[in-house]
Design an enzyme around this catalytic site. Structure first.
Site, mmCIF file in Angstrom:
data_model
loop_
_atom_site.group_PDB
_atom_site.id
_atom_site.type_symbol
_atom_site.label_atom_id
_atom_site.label_comp_id
_atom_site.label_asym_id
_atom_site.label_seq_id
_atom_site.Cartn_x
_atom_site.Cartn_y
_atom_site.Cartn_z
ATOM 1 N N LYS A 1 0.846 -1.203 0.000
ATOM 2 C CA LYS A 1 0.000 0.000 0.000
ATOM 3 C C LYS A 1 0.875 1.245 0.000
ATOM 4 O O LYS A 1 0.649 2.190 -0.746
ATOM 5 C CB LYS A 1 -0.891 0.006 1.248
ATOM 6 C CG LYS A 1 -1.691 1.280 1.397
ATOM 7 C CD LYS A 1 -2.223 1.477 2.799
ATOM 8 C CE LYS A 1 -1.140 1.911 3.762
ATOM 9 N NZ LYS A 1 -1.609 2.340 5.080
ATOM 10 N N SER A 2 1.881 1.237 0.853
ATOM 11 C CA SER A 2 2.729 2.427 1.001
ATOM 12 C C SER A 2 3.449 2.754 -0.298
ATOM 13 O O SER A 2 3.570 3.919 -0.684
ATOM 14 C CB SER A 2 3.770 2.195 2.092
ATOM 15 O OG SER A 2 3.134 1.746 3.254
ATOM 16 N N GLY B 1 -4.597 7.395 5.616
ATOM 17 C CA GLY B 1 -3.585 8.351 6.091
ATOM 18 C C GLY B 1 -2.660 8.805 4.972
ATOM 19 O O GLY B 1 -2.353 9.991 4.839
ATOM 20 N N ARG C 1 -7.230 12.445 13.102
ATOM 21 C CA ARG C 1 -5.814 12.088 12.923
ATOM 22 C C ARG C 1 -4.954 13.328 12.665
ATOM 23 O O ARG C 1 -5.427 14.308 12.088
ATOM 24 C CB ARG C 1 -5.681 11.044 11.790
ATOM 25 C CG ARG C 1 -6.329 9.719 12.202
ATOM 26 C CD ARG C 1 -6.301 8.698 11.096
ATOM 27 N NE ARG C 1 -4.953 8.222 10.790
ATOM 28 C CZ ARG C 1 -4.700 7.267 9.914
ATOM 29 N NH1 ARG C 1 -5.703 6.674 9.283
ATOM 30 N NH2 ARG C 1 -3.467 6.882 9.686
ATOM 31 N N ASP D 1 3.643 -1.029 12.315
ATOM 32 C CA ASP D 1 2.444 -1.664 11.750
ATOM 33 C C ASP D 1 2.385 -3.157 12.078
ATOM 34 O O ASP D 1 1.328 -3.771 12.034
ATOM 35 C CB ASP D 1 2.406 -1.497 10.222
ATOM 36 C CG ASP D 1 1.729 -0.193 9.820
ATOM 37 O OD1 ASP D 1 1.064 0.429 10.673
ATOM 38 O OD2 ASP D 1 1.876 0.200 8.647
#
Ligand code: C5P
Length: 677
Positions: free
Chosen positions: A25-26, A98, A127, A321
């Site tokens: 994802k990152s 995020g 957040r 994570d």
């Protein structure tokens, strides 16, 4: 059991599989932003398709970018515009993503005169964004807040970056704030210095951003700690038209932990090529538990070799994570688990320390919660007692997931432990769909790691799928030879049925006639060398007859009929018994739906690919007249058992590889899966 809970099926046999996971994802979301700032069309391969990446794709489309996403192929083609944003205004919702929230906010400030309104889910509104917004104000951007100050929702007025040569940022709350700024600063045609005030968390993610910027041609120096000065080399540009996304290391952490709950061995193919993601260091705390971690031929192997698992104390700041993966498994360790450096995770999808403490306490574990740490004193007997008591009341223990995908996936691995030693679920996960954020097919992947009940532990089952002329047969025969496996070519099953039907004047457009005929047709097996060939109506068909132009032309239409697939499914599964009776150490079966339908539980699933030109050349070289493209189209669009990449399948593109190289690749994956290895 309510509809929004999922019982987890425990593993009753040791695992012995190679698994793959979707793209990171990152990396996918960073690559999308970087690609949008390039001046070229770029195809991301192995991209993740999940809620968080979808949000960013949709936002880029809303801003006027051309984004062509193909989920079946895991590719996203995006045309970058050299730092220009086509639309000067847009309304964007970032959900609870995020990366999208931070990366987009920074990216939007590129527009010299833009007005953008952004909002997110209720959780996103809480957040941290302040550090990013304060830094962006240096560019002249202004924010109007529609709720709480420094939070979503807000309207952003932008001025571009032309006059911005230096900015300071406070990224203590999230490294994404720093990454967002670095990416946009790195794409400027002039020099920009980004100074970090204080420290940030999750430094490997900043490292990932800088490495990716380097891949995209940005140059920078770091003259002092916390200061990154970009040289302003005109334009971000990749030397190639494609960018390969690494598999998601955090997602891999769940399956890498499986041997702890199930015993046995798992392999992450080409895991050593994961270099951008810090989370691959989860292997370190995993090794501390006593699991054996090894590397061979570029693959990562995890094996359970000891009966009990050591307690672990580990600073997870750099790999936070993955702390949930270990924390959820802490009841299985022989002493306390102490996880430090995770204070910032209280401001992520949920307060992760709190959520983890709550759920572990519900499972009877003694938990000490600290501002930035969690300590768990395991009590397996209490967990057993609670699961047993629930079972006697006809219930399962239930884990709440707080809309946090990582809570769901971590506890699913704990639930895979056969706690009550009856093979029955004892734990259920509430709101399993929350995994859609980063790994929509997680539970399907997990389910497919269960081995076949009828298979003994020594037997090796390999599924090979791929389109026409993708090299399945020669590869499968080669692997069978190398590893002493029985070989089955399921294409010949459909060809034999097609041949018999045509011989009897039955066409594929008369399915009821085909169904009636199949009821009268016996299917048996005869070994020809190590290939188990189909015998129809007592006759072994001639190989030439099965490859005639007529059969080539009609086989896909017959294969698309549900009655045909029903007729062969049981027959194909019965080949395991044939291989076992004939004393083979395993079976390699090739086709279109072997990994997805016939043997979803295969230890190793391979999906072979080659570009169309290469495949046509192969067929020509064989002197065959074949309608490859037409067959592929029918095979991949039919309703029943379409040709697709099965979950967990290892994709091998063999366009530029020799047959020996492909056989070697598969053998190096399969050999460690053999019991004796
Ligand atoms: O592999 P081969 O080219 O011999 O397969 C012939 C046809 O059989 C394929 O085009 C496909 O329509 C069908 N087939 C299938 N499922 C399989 C194997 C083959 O539908 N597992």
């Amino acid at each position: 059991m309510s509809a929004d809970t999922l019982p987890i099926r425990p593993f009753t046999q040791p695992v012995r599989v190679a698994f793959s996971v979707p793209g990171s994802k990152s990396i996918t979301n960073r690559a999308l932003i970087l690609a949008a700032m390039c001046n070229q069309t770029l195809t991301l391969r192995g991209a993740l398709f999940s809620r968080d990446t979808q949000i960013l794709c949709e936002a880029l489309k809303a801003l006027g970018f051309s984004v062509d996403a193909n989920a079946a192929q895991s590719t996203i083609a995006l045309t970058g515009l050299g730092g220009k944003i086509p639309r000067a205004s847009a309304e964007i919702n970032v959900g609870n993503a995020g990366t999208a929230a931070r990366f987009l906010t920074a990216f939007l400030t590129l527009h010299p005169a833009g007005t953008y309104t952004l909002d997110g889910d209720p959780a996103m509104r809480k957040r941290p964004m302040k550090g990013l917004m304060d830094a962006l104000k240096t560019t002249g951007a202004t924010f109007t807040f529609h709720g709480e100050p420094d939070c979503f929702p807000f309207t952003l007025h932008t001025k571009g970056w032309t006059h911005c040569t230096a900015l300071e940022v406070d990224a203590r709350a999230s490294s994404q704030i720093l990454s967002a700024l670095l990416m946009v600063a790195g794409a400027q045609p002039h020099s920009v210095a980004v100074k970090l005030v204080g420290k940030t968390v999750s430094e490997p993610f900043v490292e990932m951003t800088l490495q990716m910027l380097t891949q995209f041609g940005a140059t920078f120096t770091q003259p002092e700690s916390g200061l990154t000065t970009f040289a302003g080399t005109s334009q971000l540009q990749l030397p190639s038209e494609t960018y390969r996304i690494e598999p998601d290391a955090t997602a891999a952490s769940y399956f890498l932990s499986l041997p702890m709950v199930a015993g046995g061995k798992v392999i992450l193919p080409e895991g050593e090529q994961i270099t951008l993601q810090g989370d691959i260091d989860f292997l370190k705390p995993l090794a501390k538990t006593g699991l054996t971690v090894a590397k061979a031929n570029g693959h990562i192997l995890i094996e359970q070799t000891k009966e009990s698992f050591e307690p672990v104390e580990y600073d997870f700041e750099a790999i936070s994570d993955t702390f949930l993966t270990l924390a959820a498994l802490s009841p299985l360790l022989s002493g306390p688990t102490r996880i430090t450096g995770i204070g910032h995770t209280r401001h992520q999808e949920t307060d992760r320390i709190r959520a983890m403490a709550n759920e572990l306490q519900k499972l009877g574990q003694m938990v000490v919660e600290e501002p930035d740490a969690i300590e768990i004193h395991p009590d397996l007997a209490e967990l057993y007692a609670r699961a047993d008591a629930s079972k006697h009341c006809g219930r399962l223990l239930c884990v709440d997931t707080y809309e946090d995908h990582r809570m769901a996936m971590s506890f699913a691995i704990l639930g895979s432990y056969d706690l009550l030693q009856d093979g029955q679920p004892w734990l259920q996960i509430r709101d399993p769909k929350c995994c859609g954020k980063t790994f929509p097919s997680f539970f399907q992947h997990l389910e497919q790691l269960h081995s076949l009940p009828e298979m003994n532990i020594e037997f090796l089952l390999i599924a090979v799928d791929g389109g026409a002329a993708s090299g399945k047969s020669s590869t499968s025969r080669g692997v069978a030879e190398r590893l002493n496996l029985m070989h089955v070519d399921t294409g010949s099953h459909y060809r034999a049925i097609t041949f018999e039907c045509l011989k009897n004047g039955i066409a594929a457009d008369a399915p009821e006639k085909v169904a009636a005929f199949l009821k009268t047709l016996s299917l048996d097996t005869q070994l020809v060398g190590r290939t188990a060939s189909i015998v129809t109506g007592g006759h072994l068909p001639e190989p030439e007859a099965l490859r005639s132009a007529e059969v080539n032309q009609h086989v896909s239409a017959f294969a698309a009929l549900p009655c045909v697939r029903d007729a062969v499914k049981g027959y194909q599964r019965s080949q395991v018994a044939v291989a076992q009776e004939n004393k083979y150490v395993g079976l390699i079966m090739e086709g279109r739906d072997i990994g997805s339908v016939i043997f979803p539980e295969a230890s190793l699933k391979i999906y072979l690919q080659a570009d169309e030109a290469t495949r046509s050349k192969r067929r020509e070289a064989e002197g065959q007249s074949d309608t490859i493209a037409q067959r592929d189209r029918i095979d991949s669009t039919r309703k029943t058992a379409p040709l697709q990449v099965a979950p967990n399948a290892v994709i091998i593109d063999n366009s530029t590889l020799s047959l020996q190289q492909v056989i070697d690749k598969i053998a190096t994956l399969a050999i460690p899966l053999c019991k004796q290895a």
